[in-house]
Structure formats: structure tokens, C-alpha cells
Enzyme design. Structure first.
Site, PDB file in Angstrom:
ATOM      1  N   GLY A   1      -7.183 -48.576  27.180  1.00  0.00           N
ATOM      2  CA  GLY A   1      -8.596 -48.581  26.819  1.00  0.00           C
ATOM      3  C   GLY A   1      -9.244 -49.919  26.565  1.00  0.00           C
ATOM      4  O   GLY A   1     -10.470 -50.002  26.485  1.00  0.00           O
TER       5      GLY A   1
ATOM      6  N   GLU B   1      -0.557 -48.221  26.808  1.00  0.00           N
ATOM      7  CA  GLU B   1      -0.696 -47.827  28.216  1.00  0.00           C
ATOM      8  C   GLU B   1      -1.865 -48.589  28.840  1.00  0.00           C
ATOM      9  O   GLU B   1      -2.863 -48.000  29.243  1.00  0.00           O
ATOM     10  CB  GLU B   1      -0.964 -46.322  28.312  1.00  0.00           C
ATOM     11  CG  GLU B   1       0.142 -45.454  27.745  1.00  0.00           C
ATOM     12  CD  GLU B   1      -0.325 -44.025  27.458  1.00  0.00           C
ATOM     13  OE1 GLU B   1      -1.485 -43.682  27.728  1.00  0.00           O
ATOM     14  OE2 GLU B   1       0.494 -43.251  26.942  1.00  0.00           O
TER      15      GLU B   1
ATOM     16  N   GLY C   1      -4.223 -50.397  31.434  1.00  0.00           N
ATOM     17  CA  GLY C   1      -4.453 -50.360  32.887  1.00  0.00           C
ATOM     18  C   GLY C   1      -5.420 -51.457  33.257  1.00  0.00           C
ATOM     19  O   GLY C   1      -5.056 -52.527  33.735  1.00  0.00           O
ATOM     20  N   ARG C   2      -6.699 -51.204  32.928  1.00  0.00           N
ATOM     21  CA  ARG C   2      -7.774 -52.111  33.327  1.00  0.00           C
ATOM     22  C   ARG C   2      -7.541 -53.558  32.873  1.00  0.00           C
ATOM     23  O   ARG C   2      -7.769 -54.495  33.636  1.00  0.00           O
ATOM     24  CB  ARG C   2      -9.075 -51.599  32.716  1.00  0.00           C
ATOM     25  CG  ARG C   2     -10.306 -52.313  33.215  1.00  0.00           C
ATOM     26  CD  ARG C   2     -11.533 -51.903  32.396  1.00  0.00           C
ATOM     27  NE  ARG C   2     -11.663 -50.510  32.130  1.00  0.00           N
ATOM     28  CZ  ARG C   2     -12.415 -49.647  32.832  1.00  0.00           C
ATOM     29  NH1 ARG C   2     -13.117 -50.078  33.844  1.00  0.00           N
ATOM     30  NH2 ARG C   2     -12.471 -48.371  32.510  1.00  0.00           N
TER      31      ARG C   2
ATOM     32  N   ARG D   1     -17.434 -47.529  41.223  1.00  0.00           N
ATOM     33  CA  ARG D   1     -17.769 -47.687  39.798  1.00  0.00           C
ATOM     34  C   ARG D   1     -19.267 -47.866  39.522  1.00  0.00           C
ATOM     35  O   ARG D   1     -19.787 -47.257  38.599  1.00  0.00           O
ATOM     36  CB  ARG D   1     -16.961 -48.825  39.168  1.00  0.00           C
ATOM     37  CG  ARG D   1     -15.437 -48.623  39.271  1.00  0.00           C
ATOM     38  CD  ARG D   1     -14.654 -49.501  38.327  1.00  0.00           C
ATOM     39  NE  ARG D   1     -14.896 -49.141  36.950  1.00  0.00           N
ATOM     40  CZ  ARG D   1     -15.735 -49.729  36.151  1.00  0.00           C
ATOM     41  NH1 ARG D   1     -16.419 -50.763  36.562  1.00  0.00           N
ATOM     42  NH2 ARG D   1     -15.900 -49.311  34.929  1.00  0.00           N
TER      43      ARG D   1
ATOM     44  N   TYR E   1     -20.424 -44.897  37.204  1.00  0.00           N
ATOM     45  CA  TYR E   1     -20.543 -45.234  35.768  1.00  0.00           C
ATOM     46  C   TYR E   1     -21.652 -46.245  35.492  1.00  0.00           C
ATOM     47  O   TYR E   1     -21.657 -46.868  34.427  1.00  0.00           O
ATOM     48  CB  TYR E   1     -19.233 -45.849  35.245  1.00  0.00           C
ATOM     49  CG  TYR E   1     -17.979 -45.133  35.647  1.00  0.00           C
ATOM     50  CD1 TYR E   1     -17.635 -43.910  35.081  1.00  0.00           C
ATOM     51  CD2 TYR E   1     -17.115 -45.688  36.590  1.00  0.00           C
ATOM     52  CE1 TYR E   1     -16.474 -43.265  35.447  1.00  0.00           C
ATOM     53  CE2 TYR E   1     -15.946 -45.048  36.955  1.00  0.00           C
ATOM     54  CZ  TYR E   1     -15.632 -43.833  36.393  1.00  0.00           C
ATOM     55  OH  TYR E   1     -14.477 -43.200  36.751  1.00  0.00           O
TER      56      TYR E   1
ATOM     57  N   CYS F   1     -24.821 -43.467  53.095  1.00  0.00           N
ATOM     58  CA  CYS F   1     -26.086 -42.716  53.088  1.00  0.00           C
ATOM     59  C   CYS F   1     -26.350 -42.064  51.737  1.00  0.00           C
ATOM     60  O   CYS F   1     -26.402 -40.830  51.620  1.00  0.00           O
ATOM     61  CB  CYS F   1     -26.043 -41.641  54.167  1.00  0.00           C
ATOM     62  SG  CYS F   1     -25.661 -42.341  55.753  1.00  0.00           S
TER      63      CYS F   1
ATOM     64  N   TYR G   1      -9.362 -49.371  39.102  1.00  0.00           N
ATOM     65  CA  TYR G   1     -10.212 -48.211  39.403  1.00  0.00           C
ATOM     66  C   TYR G   1     -11.151 -48.499  40.571  1.00  0.00           C
ATOM     67  O   TYR G   1     -12.311 -48.085  40.566  1.00  0.00           O
ATOM     68  CB  TYR G   1     -10.999 -47.787  38.147  1.00  0.00           C
ATOM     69  CG  TYR G   1     -10.091 -47.524  36.973  1.00  0.00           C
ATOM     70  CD1 TYR G   1      -9.194 -46.458  36.999  1.00  0.00           C
ATOM     71  CD2 TYR G   1     -10.089 -48.348  35.844  1.00  0.00           C
ATOM     72  CE1 TYR G   1      -8.338 -46.220  35.933  1.00  0.00           C
ATOM     73  CE2 TYR G   1      -9.230 -48.119  34.783  1.00  0.00           C
ATOM     74  CZ  TYR G   1      -8.362 -47.052  34.840  1.00  0.00           C
ATOM     75  OH  TYR G   1      -7.498 -46.811  33.791  1.00  0.00           O
TER      76      TYR G   1
HETATM   77  N1  LLP Z   1      -3.704 -43.833  29.044  1.00  0.00           N
HETATM   78  C1  LLP Z   1      -4.403 -42.714  29.297  1.00  0.00           C
HETATM   79  C2  LLP Z   1      -3.921 -41.448  28.735  1.00  0.00           C
HETATM   80  C3  LLP Z   1      -5.571 -42.749  30.077  1.00  0.00           C
HETATM   81  O1  LLP Z   1      -6.259 -41.636  30.303  1.00  0.00           O
HETATM   82  C4  LLP Z   1      -6.010 -43.992  30.603  1.00  0.00           C
HETATM   83  C5  LLP Z   1      -7.216 -44.072  31.431  1.00  0.00           C
HETATM   84  C6  LLP Z   1      -5.245 -45.137  30.329  1.00  0.00           C
HETATM   85  C7  LLP Z   1      -4.104 -45.023  29.545  1.00  0.00           C
HETATM   86  C8  LLP Z   1      -5.617 -46.488  30.846  1.00  0.00           C
HETATM   87  O2  LLP Z   1      -6.822 -46.907  30.308  1.00  0.00           O
HETATM   88  P1  LLP Z   1      -7.352 -48.386  30.554  1.00  0.00           P
HETATM   89  O3  LLP Z   1      -6.428 -49.335  29.823  1.00  0.00           O
HETATM   90  O4  LLP Z   1      -7.322 -48.657  31.995  1.00  0.00           O
HETATM   91  O5  LLP Z   1      -8.704 -48.373  29.984  1.00  0.00           O
HETATM   92  N2  LLP Z   1     -12.197 -44.702  36.401  1.00  0.00           N
HETATM   93  C9  LLP Z   1     -12.726 -45.201  35.144  1.00  0.00           C
HETATM   94  C10 LLP Z   1     -11.637 -45.346  34.108  1.00  0.00           C
HETATM   95  C11 LLP Z   1     -10.911 -44.063  33.810  1.00  0.00           C
HETATM   96  C12 LLP Z   1      -9.821 -44.231  32.784  1.00  0.00           C
HETATM   97  C13 LLP Z   1      -9.016 -42.973  32.655  1.00  0.00           C
HETATM   98  N3  LLP Z   1      -7.927 -43.062  31.726  1.00  0.00           N
HETATM   99  C14 LLP Z   1     -13.439 -46.523  35.395  1.00  0.00           C
HETATM  100  O6  LLP Z   1     -13.507 -46.974  36.541  1.00  0.00           O
HETATM  101  O7  LLP Z   1     -13.984 -47.110  34.466  1.00  0.00           O
END
Ligand code: LLP
Length: 434
Positions: free
Chosen positions: A240, A274, A276-277, A313, A317, A343, A372
């Protein structure tokens, strides 16, 4: 910080490779990643949590390219998978099953069965119904299932509503008032080992407060569970942490890690994150080319060869990805809309932006496209998936081949039932060469 900087010639480069050279060799649109940025982000995040035992379980959903997963495995990361597809992607990248968590709000029984048989680190359950199904599977397979429970702490992440997950009206996690009952039920089952408690309140959070609120709640809960004899080993805070796309000023990975560690350290548990981004978001750009400048009656449209099918994105969003010209241009600024060829009016990257002068054929980089972006790409409007390049110092490596037009009907059948082959119907051979 990232590794997309201008070189001595003023050309935007990924590490030491000019994006102009990449466009020449591999065409556009193309995702380009800087390995050094990925490495740096893992390093700074680890620094933040160095005072507690921890696991960084990279959220595969952010970017699942095999070479990226291999890079992360090489940096000692574990993995968070939300489907059996992602689980196998991690294994394919060299991870061992015990390094992979199976998460997700709607796991099928067959997915849980596979993860269990392979020896997943744990299965993160999100409801009593799911826990009951998992117990049945574990009994049938005659194994003891390692389980973590994702709870919903009812904390407002203050992010875009589509990516907020920690409020009680969201579908995610076990409702706070059901948590104790669920653990009590699970504790009585010999086929379940309740080794974790986790949460994830949303994505692209730019302030620390929601994380702190959630960590405090989880900390208290974990303490209560330990007191009741639940054999917890892991406490998870999900992912997150936000990144700067434009003017956001999120906590640094180090500040974030330290704040969470400070709150959760007294529990003596292993902290599972966890991310990601924050790992891959600013490690990637989408390299695109201007195909047309269109002077409308009220607006000037800069039309790119990349569209919302490549980077959804902004459309989904209302996200803003910074745009930079690969080669610096004269300073005469014009106010333009930067759009894609799809389109849909939502296929707009930037609206009424003041940008340096643009011409047909100019190369541009849409920044912060490492997370993403490629994973959310589609074939919409008959557009094959684009190439992906990983740069490491002076070396640019193709890590995903650009699809061909024939990939648009791969796996499809003609009305008469025979499988479609990869030949083109007319003399269209030159299309791919463009
Ligand atoms: N753990 C869980 C349970 C999650 O659902 C997610 C992301 C993460 C970890 C990783 O979160 P991060 O560190 O990446 O924020 N497509 C959207 C983002 C969707 C995130 C879904 N869950 C975007 O482009 O902003």
C-alpha cells in the site's frame, strides 16, 4: 528516486541506455524498466524494517514479468500471489513454494488445494466460509494447513475509492467483530495451524496515519490472540505504500518500515510486508511516440501510439502519469491534451497540460509505469501487447516480446470449429515491420 535521467546529450535514459536507442531497436510503445531502481527500493525498504525479523513478499500483481520476478527473487524477496496463476509465475521465476503466500478474496478450492499440496508459506483466508472450505481440503489431503487471517481493521486509507480495501463496507478481510470467533473455531481444528494475522488497507497511500492506525489495531489483536494461545508467527501489514507520480509526497520506504516496526516489534513476531507499487512503480516508464498532432476547435490533441489498453490507470483511477519528452525541445510551451488512439474519450493521459513543443515522431516517456500497467494491459481495439525491456547498467534486455497481430486471435476457433492459425488473410506482412 529512480534511474531515468538525462544523459550528457540531454536524452532521457534508463540507467546508461538512451531511450532513443531502445525505441530504435525495439519500437514503441514499450515498457522500459531500470533494474537499479528495483534494487534500490528493496534495499531502502529493508533498511526500514531491519530492527525486526521480516519478510518482503513482493505483490506479484504489480508486475509479473518473469525477469522482474527473478530479479526480486535474487534480492531475497518472497512473494504474495492472489491466484494460482501468480503462484506458478513465482515458481517459474525460481521461488520455492514455502516463499509464496496465497492471498485473494475469492480463492477457489482447487487453488487452495494446489497451494497446500505444493507447500505454500501460508494461505491467507478472508472469511469463516473460506476457512471452513480450507479445513475440508486439508483433512482430505491429510495435511495441516498453514493459515493467516486477513482482518478488516475498518481504517480509511484516504486513497482512491477503487483501491481502498480496509473499510468495513469493502469486500476484503474478516469483519473485526468476527475475528475472535473465527480464530476460536480454527484453533479447535487439527488440520489448521493459525500462524498469522494480516491486513491490507489499500494502495497508493500517501500518509502514514492510516498505516499507523491499522498497525495499532492489528498489534492489539495479535497480542490478544497470542494470549489465547494462537500460535502466531507472522503479523502482516499488506502493501500500500504510495509513490510520487507527480506532486505526492508519501512517507519514504524507510520511514514507513520503521514506523510499522516500532509499533509491532513488542509482539516478537515476524513482520510480513507485501509491497508492490513502491518496488516497481517508479522503476518503469512507458515509451511512446507521437503519431499525430490534431488541432481541434478548442483543444490541441497530441495523439500517442500508446493507449489506455497499455496503461489504463489514468482512465480507471484518474491517475496522472508524468510525461517527459525523450529529447529536450525548445521551451515554447503549448497547452495540449495527450491522448491515445483508442475509441474512448477516457483514453486521455493528460488534459490541458502545458508541455514543450511537440511534433509527430517525438518520443515521450510516461513515467511511473512499472506497476499496474503491463499487467493490466488488454487487446482492446485490436492492439497486441507491447514489448518490455529491462535495463541493467549499459545493457538493455528484451524481457517480453512485442506480440504480433496474429496473437489477437491466438486460441480462437473459426465458426466451423477449426483452430485459427497464425497466418494473415491478405498481403499484410508489412504491418508488423512498421
Ligand atoms: N497485498 C494485498 C493483499 C493487495 O491487495 C495489494 C494490492 C498489495 C499487497 C500490493 O499493494 P501495493 O503495495 O502495490 O500498493 N491497480 C491499482 C492498484 C490495485 C492494488 C490492489 N492490491 C492501481 O493501478 O493503482
Amino acid at each position: 528516486m529512480d534511474h531515468f535521467q538525462r544523459n550528457a546529450q540531454g536524452v532521457l535514459a534508463a540507467e546508461e541506455v538512451s531511450l532513443k536507442d531502445i525505441a530504435k531497436e525495439y519500437g514503441t510503445p514499450t515498457f522500459v524498466y531500470a533494474k537499479a531502481t528495483i534494487e534500490r527500493h528493496v534495499r531502502v525498504l529493508r533498511e526500514g524494517v531491519k530492527d525486526v525479523p521480516h519478510s518482503l513478499c513482493y505483490a506479484i500483481k504489480a508486475n509479473s514479468n518473469l525477469a522482474i520476478l527473478e530479479t526480486l527473487a535474487g534480492l531475497g524477496c518472497d512473494f504474495d500471489a492472489v491466484s494460482i496463476g501468480e503462484f506458478v509465475q513465482a515458481l517459474k521465476a525460481g521461488a520455492k513454494p514455502e516463499q509464496v503466500i496465497l492471498s485473494g478474496v475469492g480463492k477457489r478450492d482447487d487453488e487452495m488445494r494446489s497451494a497446500l499440496k505444493w507447500g505454500a508459506r501460508y494461505i491467507c483466508v478472508e472469511s469463516i466460509e473460506e476457512l471452513k472450505a480450507l479445513e475440508q481440503i486439508a483433512c482430505h489431503e491429510k495435511v495441516c494447513a498453514p493459515v493467516a487471517v486477513r482482518v478488516n481493521p475498518d481504517v480509511d486509507a484516504k486513497t482512491h475509492p477503487y483501491i481502498a480495501t480496509g473499510l468495513k463496507q469493502n469486500k476484503f478481510g474478516v469483519a473485526w467483530n468476527q475475528v475472535h470467533e473465527l480464530y476460536r473455531w480454527g484453533q479447535e481444528r487439527s488440520a489448521l495451524s493459525l500462524i498469522g494475522v494480516t491486513c491490507h488497507i489499500g494502495s497508493q497511500l500517501t500518509t502514514m496515519d492510516p498505516f499507523i492506525d491499522a498497525a495499532k489495531r492489528i498489534g492489539v489483536l495479535a497480542g490478544e490472540l497470542l494470549e489465547r494461545g494462537v500460535p502466531l508467527r507472522d503479523v502482516g501489514m499488506g502493501g500500500g505504500l504510495g509513490i510520487p507520480y507527480t506532486y505526492e509526497n508519501p512517507p519514504t520506504p524507510k520511514e514507513y518500515g520503521q514506523a510499522l516496526s516500532d509499533i509491532l516489534k513488542p509482539l516478537g513476531l515476524n513482520l510480513v510486508l507485501e509491497p508492490g507499487r513502491v518496488i516497481v512503480g517508479n522503476a518503469g516508464i512507458l515509451l511512446a511516440k507521437v503519431v499525430r498532432i490534431k488541432e481541434g476547435s478548442e483543444r490541441v490533441f497530441v495523439i500517442l501510439d500508446a493507449g489506455m489498453n497499455d496503461l489504463i490507470r489514468p482512465a480507471l483511477y484518474q491517475a496522472t502519469h508524468r510525461l517527459e519528452k525523450v529529447e529536450v525541445s525548445a521551451a515554447n510551451h503549448a497547452v495540449v491534451d495527450v491522448v491515445g488512439p483508442i475509441c474512448e474519450s477516457a483514453d486521455t493521459f493528460l488534459e490541458q497540460e502545458s508541455l514543450g513543443s511537440m511534433e509527430c515522431g517525438d518520443l515521450v516517456a510516461l513515467r511511473s509505469s512499472g506497476a499496474y500497467a503491463s499487467v493490466m494491459a488488454s487487446h482492446y481495439n485490436g492492439r497486441p501487447h507491447v514489448a518490455e525491456i529491462l535495463v541493467d547498467g549499459k545493457r538493455a534486455q528484451l524481457i517480453k516480446k512485442r506480440e504480433s497481430i496474429a496473437d489477437l486471435w491466438r486460441g480462437e476457433f473459426h465458426l466451423q470449429g477449426d483452430a485459427a492459425d497464425s497466418t494473415y488473410p491478405l498481403e499484410t506482412g508489412s504491418i508488423d515491420d512498421e
